[in-house]
Motif scaffolding. Sequence first.
Motif, PDB file in Angstrom:
ATOM      1  N   THR A  56     -15.246  -6.710  -9.941  1.00  0.00           N
ATOM      2  CA  THR A  56     -15.861  -5.844 -10.938  1.00  0.00           C
ATOM      3  C   THR A  56     -14.860  -4.768 -11.321  1.00  0.00           C
ATOM      4  N   GLY A  57     -15.089  -4.125 -12.438  1.00  0.00           N
ATOM      5  CA  GLY A  57     -14.177  -3.092 -12.893  1.00  0.00           C
ATOM      6  C   GLY A  57     -13.113  -3.666 -13.814  1.00  0.00           C
ATOM      7  N   HIS A  58     -12.041  -2.925 -13.976  1.00  0.00           N
ATOM      8  CA  HIS A  58     -10.966  -3.253 -14.912  1.00  0.00           C
ATOM      9  C   HIS A  58      -9.781  -3.827 -14.148  1.00  0.00           C
ATOM     10  N   LEU A  59      -9.336  -5.025 -14.532  1.00  0.00           N
ATOM     11  CA  LEU A  59      -8.182  -5.675 -13.913  1.00  0.00           C
ATOM     12  C   LEU A  59      -7.357  -6.327 -15.013  1.00  0.00           C
ATOM     13  N   ARG A  60      -6.063  -5.979 -15.073  1.00  0.00           N
ATOM     14  CA  ARG A  60      -5.194  -6.523 -16.106  1.00  0.00           C
ATOM     15  C   ARG A  60      -3.849  -6.931 -15.518  1.00  0.00           C
ATOM     16  N   LEU A  61      -3.377  -8.110 -15.930  1.00  0.00           N
ATOM     17  CA  LEU A  61      -1.988  -8.522 -15.736  1.00  0.00           C
ATOM     18  C   LEU A  61      -1.322  -8.371 -17.089  1.00  0.00           C
ATOM     19  N   GLY A  62      -0.509  -7.330 -17.247  1.00  0.00           N
ATOM     20  CA  GLY A  62      -0.057  -7.000 -18.590  1.00  0.00           C
ATOM     21  C   GLY A  62      -1.275  -6.612 -19.404  1.00  0.00           C
ATOM     22  N   SER A  63      -1.523  -7.363 -20.477  1.00  0.00           N
ATOM     23  CA  SER A  63      -2.689  -7.082 -21.318  1.00  0.00           C
ATOM     24  C   SER A  63      -3.832  -8.058 -21.084  1.00  0.00           C
ATOM     25  N   ASP A  64      -3.693  -8.956 -20.093  1.00  0.00           N
ATOM     26  CA  ASP A  64      -4.670 -10.026 -19.882  1.00  0.00           C
ATOM     27  C   ASP A  64      -5.495  -9.816 -18.620  1.00  0.00           C
ATOM     28  N   ASP A  65      -6.748 -10.247 -18.679  1.00  0.00           N
ATOM     29  CA  ASP A  65      -7.619 -10.306 -17.511  1.00  0.00           C
ATOM     30  C   ASP A  65      -7.342 -11.622 -16.797  1.00  0.00           C
ATOM     31  N   PRO A  66      -6.830 -11.602 -15.553  1.00  0.00           N
ATOM     32  CA  PRO A  66      -6.510 -12.869 -14.891  1.00  0.00           C
ATOM     33  C   PRO A  66      -7.709 -13.785 -14.722  1.00  0.00           C
ATOM     34  N   HIS A  67      -8.908 -13.219 -14.653  1.00  0.00           N
ATOM     35  CA  HIS A  67     -10.109 -14.038 -14.495  1.00  0.00           C
ATOM     36  C   HIS A  67     -10.492 -14.757 -15.787  1.00  0.00           C
ATOM     37  N   GLN A  68      -9.840 -14.383 -16.890  1.00  0.00           N
ATOM     38  CA  GLN A  68     -10.093 -15.044 -18.162  1.00  0.00           C
ATOM     39  C   GLN A  68      -9.003 -16.049 -18.521  1.00  0.00           C
ATOM     40  N   LEU A  69      -7.925 -16.091 -17.739  1.00  0.00           N
ATOM     41  CA  LEU A  69      -6.841 -17.041 -17.990  1.00  0.00           C
ATOM     42  C   LEU A  69      -7.173 -18.399 -17.375  1.00  0.00           C
ATOM     43  N   SER A  70      -6.622 -19.461 -17.937  1.00  0.00           N
ATOM     44  CA  SER A  70      -6.745 -20.771 -17.313  1.00  0.00           C
ATOM     45  C   SER A  70      -5.963 -20.768 -16.006  1.00  0.00           C
ATOM     46  N   ARG A  71      -6.309 -21.679 -15.092  1.00  0.00           N
ATOM     47  CA  ARG A  71      -5.590 -21.739 -13.823  1.00  0.00           C
ATOM     48  C   ARG A  71      -4.108 -22.012 -14.058  1.00  0.00           C
ATOM     49  N   ARG A  72      -3.791 -22.838 -15.032  1.00  0.00           N
ATOM     50  CA  ARG A  72      -2.382 -23.150 -15.323  1.00  0.00           C
ATOM     51  C   ARG A  72      -1.653 -21.912 -15.827  1.00  0.00           C
ATOM     52  N   ALA A  73      -2.266 -21.193 -16.750  1.00  0.00           N
ATOM     53  CA  ALA A  73      -1.621 -20.003 -17.303  1.00  0.00           C
ATOM     54  C   ALA A  73      -1.452 -18.927 -16.238  1.00  0.00           C
ATOM     55  N   LEU A  74      -2.461 -18.769 -15.390  1.00  0.00           N
ATOM     56  CA  LEU A  74      -2.382 -17.760 -14.336  1.00  0.00           C
ATOM     57  C   LEU A  74      -1.301 -18.113 -13.322  1.00  0.00           C
ATOM     58  N   ALA A  75      -1.186 -19.400 -12.966  1.00  0.00           N
ATOM     59  CA  ALA A  75      -0.210 -19.822 -11.964  1.00  0.00           C
ATOM     60  C   ALA A  75       1.220 -19.667 -12.460  1.00  0.00           C
ATOM     61  N   ARG A  76       1.407 -19.572 -13.756  1.00  0.00           N
ATOM     62  CA  ARG A  76       2.753 -19.318 -14.295  1.00  0.00           C
ATOM     63  C   ARG A  76       3.119 -17.843 -14.207  1.00  0.00           C
ATOM     64  N   ARG A  77       2.167 -17.005 -13.878  1.00  0.00           N
ATOM     65  CA  ARG A  77       2.425 -15.564 -13.837  1.00  0.00           C
ATOM     66  C   ARG A  77       2.239 -14.962 -12.463  1.00  0.00           C
ATOM     67  N   VAL A  78       1.368 -15.569 -11.640  1.00  0.00           N
ATOM     68  CA  VAL A  78       1.056 -15.022 -10.319  1.00  0.00           C
ATOM     69  C   VAL A  78       1.173 -16.132  -9.282  1.00  0.00           C
ATOM     70  N   ALA A  79       1.913 -15.854  -8.200  1.00  0.00           N
ATOM     71  CA  ALA A  79       1.999 -16.787  -7.072  1.00  0.00           C
ATOM     72  C   ALA A  79       1.532 -16.057  -5.817  1.00  0.00           C
ATOM     73  N   LEU A  80       0.716 -16.734  -5.019  1.00  0.00           N
ATOM     74  CA  LEU A  80       0.181 -16.174  -3.790  1.00  0.00           C
ATOM     75  C   LEU A  80       0.702 -16.962  -2.594  1.00  0.00           C
ATOM     76  N   MET A  81       1.385 -16.268  -1.670  1.00  0.00           N
ATOM     77  CA  MET A  81       1.741 -16.858  -0.379  1.00  0.00           C
ATOM     78  C   MET A  81       0.653 -16.494   0.609  1.00  0.00           C
ATOM     79  N   ALA A  82      -0.105 -17.482   1.024  1.00  0.00           N
ATOM     80  CA  ALA A  82      -1.231 -17.231   1.916  1.00  0.00           C
ATOM     81  C   ALA A  82      -0.747 -16.941   3.332  1.00  0.00           C
ATOM     82  N   GLN A  83      -1.586 -16.260   4.098  1.00  0.00           N
ATOM     83  CA  GLN A  83      -1.242 -15.918   5.474  1.00  0.00           C
ATOM     84  C   GLN A  83      -1.148 -17.166   6.344  1.00  0.00           C
ATOM     85  N   GLN A  84      -2.050 -18.114   6.131  1.00  0.00           N
ATOM     86  CA  GLN A  84      -2.054 -19.354   6.900  1.00  0.00           C
ATOM     87  C   GLN A  84      -1.996 -20.532   5.930  1.00  0.00           C
TER      88      GLN A  84
END
Length: 259
Positions: A56-84
Motif C-alpha cells: 500500500t502507499g506510493h512505490l515507484r521505480l523511476g516513474s513506474d509502479d512496479p506492481h503495474q509492470l509486466s513480469r518481463r518488464a520488471l525483471a529487466r529493471r529489478v533483480a532479486l538475489m534471494a537469501q536461500q
Amino acid sequence: MSVLECRGLGVRRGEAQVVHDLDLVVDAGAWVAVVGPNGAGKTSLLHGIAALTPVTGHLRLGSDDPHQLSRRALARRVALMAQQPVVPTGMTVRELVALGRTPFLRRFGTESATDRAAVQHELTRLGLATLADRPADRLSGGELQRVMLARALCQQPTLLLLDEPTSALDIGHQQSVLDLVDEQRHERGLTVLAAMHDLTLAAQYADRMVLLDRGVLVQDGPPAAVLDARQLNETYGARVDVLPRPAGPAVIPVRPVSR
C-alpha cells in the motif's frame, strides 16, 4: 536522479502488517543497506519492491509502479538475489545463469547469440567459466552466491536487491561476494538495496543505512550516524561498542564485566 521512491509504504504478510508507513528514496548508483533485528521487515520490504508481495502507499521505480509492470518488464529493471536460492537438481551452472536471460528471450523461448554471449560474459567476469558445466547443486556456498549474482546480472537490472547475500558464508567468502557486488555497481552504474545482518560489513560497503525496527524506519543516514551504540542497544537489545574506522564503523559486542 532517484531509482526508487517509497512514500507511506506498507507491506502485509497474511494478516500481519510487517512494514509501516515507510518513506525511502534511493538515488541511482547508491548502495543502501537495510538493517534491523530479526522480524524487522527487511525481507518483506525487498519483496514488496520486487512486486512479490502486495503493498500500500506510493512505490515507484523511476516513474513506474512496479506492481503495474509486466513480469518481463520488471525483471529487466529489478533483480532479486534471494537469501536461500532454489537450485533445481541437475541444472548446470551455465543453465542456472542463463535463467537470468529469460526476460529477453524471443518468442517460443529460444536463446539468441546475444543471450549466449551475455551468459558467457558473466561466467567469465565472475570467475565461473571453469564451473560452467558443473551441477549447480554441488557447489560450495561461496560459489553458489557468485552464480546467483551472475544470474541476476544477466537480467541487466538497474536495481539489484540483495536479501542477506552473505548469511551462510565464512568471512572470506563474505568479502569476496560483496567486493564483486561493489565492483559491478561501479562498472555498470547499478543501484544496490541490500538487507544485511552483519552491521560492520554493511557499514563498510554501503553509502547509507536504513535501520528498521518492527517494520518502522527508525534511522536513515550514513553508517557513522546510524550505528550509534545507544540506538543499537535500544533496537537490538544488545550491548555493543561502535568503533570508528576508515572503511566504516565496526560494531563490537561487549560482554558484561565479571564481578
